[in-house]
Scaffold this motif. Structure first.
Motif, PDB file in Angstrom:
ATOM      1  N   ASN A  97      46.656  11.110 -11.408  1.00 59.40           N
ATOM      2  CA  ASN A  97      45.471  11.750 -10.852  1.00 59.40           C
ATOM      3  C   ASN A  97      44.983  12.839 -11.817  1.00 59.40           C
ATOM      4  O   ASN A  97      45.622  13.885 -11.940  1.00 59.40           O
ATOM      5  CB  ASN A  97      45.809  12.349  -9.484  1.00 59.40           C
ATOM      6  CG  ASN A  97      44.608  12.992  -8.824  1.00 59.40           C
ATOM      7  OD1 ASN A  97      43.746  13.574  -9.472  1.00 59.40           O
ATOM      8  ND2 ASN A  97      44.560  12.895  -7.509  1.00 59.40           N
ATOM      9  N   PRO A  98      43.850  12.597 -12.507  1.00 58.67           N
ATOM     10  CA  PRO A  98      43.370  13.577 -13.498  1.00 58.67           C
ATOM     11  C   PRO A  98      43.128  14.969 -12.906  1.00 58.67           C
ATOM     12  O   PRO A  98      43.406  15.968 -13.563  1.00 58.67           O
ATOM     13  CB  PRO A  98      42.053  12.965 -14.007  1.00 58.67           C
ATOM     14  CG  PRO A  98      42.155  11.509 -13.714  1.00 58.67           C
ATOM     15  CD  PRO A  98      42.996  11.395 -12.461  1.00 58.67           C
ATOM     16  N   ALA A  99      42.641  15.039 -11.672  1.00 59.78           N
ATOM     17  CA  ALA A  99      42.391  16.351 -11.049  1.00 59.78           C
ATOM     18  C   ALA A  99      43.706  17.101 -10.836  1.00 59.78           C
ATOM     19  O   ALA A  99      43.807  18.308 -11.125  1.00 59.78           O
ATOM     20  CB  ALA A  99      41.652  16.181  -9.728  1.00 59.78           C
ATOM     21  N   ASP A 100      44.731  16.395 -10.339  1.00 58.36           N
ATOM     22  CA  ASP A 100      46.041  17.038 -10.149  1.00 58.36           C
ATOM     23  C   ASP A 100      46.635  17.464 -11.482  1.00 58.36           C
ATOM     24  O   ASP A 100      47.211  18.551 -11.603  1.00 58.36           O
ATOM     25  CB  ASP A 100      47.008  16.112  -9.417  1.00 58.36           C
ATOM     26  CG  ASP A 100      46.708  16.018  -7.921  1.00 58.36           C
ATOM     27  OD1 ASP A 100      45.816  16.733  -7.434  1.00 58.36           O
ATOM     28  OD2 ASP A 100      47.379  15.211  -7.247  1.00 58.36           O
ATOM     29  N   LEU A 101      46.495  16.614 -12.503  1.00 57.93           N
ATOM     30  CA  LEU A 101      47.014  16.969 -13.829  1.00 57.93           C
ATOM     31  C   LEU A 101      46.353  18.239 -14.348  1.00 57.93           C
ATOM     32  O   LEU A 101      47.030  19.123 -14.878  1.00 57.93           O
ATOM     33  CB  LEU A 101      46.805  15.818 -14.819  1.00 57.93           C
ATOM     34  CG  LEU A 101      47.716  14.618 -14.615  1.00 57.93           C
ATOM     35  CD1 LEU A 101      47.237  13.425 -15.440  1.00 57.93           C
ATOM     36  CD2 LEU A 101      49.161  14.959 -14.960  1.00 57.93           C
ATOM     37  N   ASP A 102      45.040  18.343 -14.171  1.00 64.46           N
ATOM     38  CA  ASP A 102      44.336  19.554 -14.613  1.00 64.46           C
ATOM     39  C   ASP A 102      44.839  20.782 -13.859  1.00 64.46           C
ATOM     40  O   ASP A 102      45.060  21.837 -14.459  1.00 64.46           O
ATOM     41  CB  ASP A 102      42.822  19.415 -14.411  1.00 64.46           C
ATOM     42  CG  ASP A 102      42.186  18.456 -15.420  1.00 64.46           C
ATOM     43  OD1 ASP A 102      42.831  18.126 -16.446  1.00 64.46           O
ATOM     44  OD2 ASP A 102      41.040  18.033 -15.173  1.00 64.46           O
ATOM     45  N   LEU A 103      45.012  20.650 -12.544  1.00 65.64           N
ATOM     46  CA  LEU A 103      45.499  21.774 -11.734  1.00 65.64           C
ATOM     47  C   LEU A 103      46.920  22.187 -12.139  1.00 65.64           C
ATOM     48  O   LEU A 103      47.223  23.375 -12.219  1.00 65.64           O
ATOM     49  CB  LEU A 103      45.485  21.407 -10.249  1.00 65.64           C
ATOM     50  CG  LEU A 103      44.120  21.333  -9.576  1.00 65.64           C
ATOM     51  CD1 LEU A 103      44.260  20.765  -8.170  1.00 65.64           C
ATOM     52  CD2 LEU A 103      43.473  22.714  -9.539  1.00 65.64           C
ATOM     53  N   ARG A 146      48.418  21.635 -15.081  1.00 60.70           N
ATOM     54  CA  ARG A 146      48.353  22.235 -16.416  1.00 60.70           C
ATOM     55  C   ARG A 146      47.836  23.659 -16.345  1.00 60.70           C
ATOM     56  O   ARG A 146      48.362  24.565 -16.994  1.00 60.70           O
ATOM     57  CB  ARG A 146      47.442  21.393 -17.307  1.00 60.70           C
ATOM     58  CG  ARG A 146      48.163  20.780 -18.484  1.00 60.70           C
ATOM     59  CD  ARG A 146      47.216  20.243 -19.513  1.00 60.70           C
ATOM     60  NE  ARG A 146      46.046  19.635 -18.922  1.00 60.70           N
ATOM     61  CZ  ARG A 146      45.634  18.413 -19.174  1.00 60.70           C
ATOM     62  NH1 ARG A 146      46.292  17.648 -19.986  1.00 60.70           N
ATOM     63  NH2 ARG A 146      44.533  17.944 -18.617  1.00 60.70           N
ATOM     64  N   GLU A 147      46.796  23.867 -15.551  1.00 59.10           N
ATOM     65  CA  GLU A 147      46.220  25.206 -15.392  1.00 59.10           C
ATOM     66  C   GLU A 147      47.243  26.171 -14.786  1.00 59.10           C
ATOM     67  O   GLU A 147      47.401  27.297 -15.247  1.00 59.10           O
ATOM     68  CB  GLU A 147      44.980  25.118 -14.505  1.00 59.10           C
ATOM     69  CG  GLU A 147      44.322  26.454 -14.249  1.00 59.10           C
ATOM     70  CD  GLU A 147      43.284  26.366 -13.133  1.00 59.10           C
ATOM     71  OE1 GLU A 147      43.274  27.271 -12.265  1.00 59.10           O
ATOM     72  OE2 GLU A 147      42.503  25.391 -13.124  1.00 59.10           O
ATOM     73  N   SER A 206      49.795  27.147 -17.324  1.00 58.37           N
ATOM     74  CA  SER A 206      49.305  27.996 -18.412  1.00 58.37           C
ATOM     75  C   SER A 206      49.263  29.459 -17.996  1.00 58.37           C
ATOM     76  O   SER A 206      49.183  30.343 -18.830  1.00 58.37           O
ATOM     77  CB  SER A 206      47.926  27.535 -18.889  1.00 58.37           C
ATOM     78  OG  SER A 206      46.948  27.838 -17.925  1.00 58.37           O
ATOM     79  N   GLN A 233      50.597   8.802 -17.646  1.00 62.36           N
ATOM     80  CA  GLN A 233      49.910   8.523 -16.390  1.00 62.36           C
ATOM     81  C   GLN A 233      50.403   7.268 -15.673  1.00 62.36           C
ATOM     82  O   GLN A 233      49.778   6.834 -14.723  1.00 62.36           O
ATOM     83  CB  GLN A 233      48.403   8.468 -16.633  1.00 62.36           C
ATOM     84  CG  GLN A 233      47.881   9.852 -17.011  1.00 62.36           C
ATOM     85  CD  GLN A 233      46.386   9.896 -17.160  1.00 62.36           C
ATOM     86  OE1 GLN A 233      45.816   9.222 -17.998  1.00 62.36           O
ATOM     87  NE2 GLN A 233      45.745  10.706 -16.342  1.00 62.36           N
ATOM     88  N   ARG A 281      48.674  25.765  -6.670  1.00 59.98           N
ATOM     89  CA  ARG A 281      49.014  26.573  -7.851  1.00 59.98           C
ATOM     90  C   ARG A 281      50.350  27.295  -7.642  1.00 59.98           C
ATOM     91  O   ARG A 281      51.210  27.305  -8.519  1.00 59.98           O
ATOM     92  CB  ARG A 281      47.884  27.566  -8.123  1.00 59.98           C
ATOM     93  CG  ARG A 281      48.032  28.340  -9.409  1.00 59.98           C
ATOM     94  CD  ARG A 281      46.814  29.230  -9.691  1.00 59.98           C
ATOM     95  NE  ARG A 281      45.602  28.452  -9.883  1.00 59.98           N
ATOM     96  CZ  ARG A 281      44.568  28.420  -9.020  1.00 59.98           C
ATOM     97  NH1 ARG A 281      44.589  29.140  -7.909  1.00 59.98           N
ATOM     98  NH2 ARG A 281      43.512  27.696  -9.274  1.00 59.98           N
TER      99      ARG A 281
END
Length: 144
Positions: free
Chosen positions: A15-21, A23-24, A27, A39, A126
């Motif tokens: 899930n690209p949205a979950d991956l972005d969250l 990763r964020e 960070s 993936q 988060r």
């Protein structure tokens, strides 16, 4: 934890949205880990066994694994890793939308080190990721 060591995390999620969250969230922590992403389950196994395109990759200190993946699901990845004497010491945290009691039981039976249901709210999501990072990469003692 030795503060000079940069920890490595393998994220396995489609899930690209979950991956972005994720990763964020990672960070924004002290001792930011190096994060690799695959993936699907077959790529996860290839990564962990240094096969094909993953020949030179580092062994991760932690795998954050989703259950529902293409090609090979999280249960199959978990069973494969925990059944391999060279890989079984890598902690695997299931981080998934499933809150199913049976999924929790099955994953622990297959050797999961931790099972966390993905929260619905952004803030809780988060916090969950940062809690996983803090415990597994800053508090827990991991094999070198």
């Amino acid at each position: 934890m030795n503060s000079h060591v940069r920890r490595e995390v393998l994220l396995v999620d489609d899930n690209p949205a979950d991956l972005d969250l994720i990763r964020e969230a990672l960070s924004g922590v002290d001792h930011k880990p190096a994060v690799s992403i695959v993936q699907d389950g077959e790529l996860a196994i290839a990564f962990l066994t240094h096969s094909g395109q993953f020949r030179g990759v580092s062994r991760p200190d932690l795998v954050i694994l989703d259950l529902n993946l293409p090609r090979k699901d999280g249960r199959a990845v978990l069973a494969n890793v925990k059944g391999d004497p060279n890989l079984r010491s890598i902690p695997i945290v299931l981080f998934t939308t499933s809150g199913s009691r049976q999924d929790v039981i099955d994953c622990y039976a297959l050797g999961a080190n931790c099972y966390v249901s993905k929260p619905g709210s952004l803030d809780e999501f988060r916090k969950a990721v940062q809690s996983i990072q803090r415990f597994w990469l800053a508090v827990a003692r991991l094999p070198e």
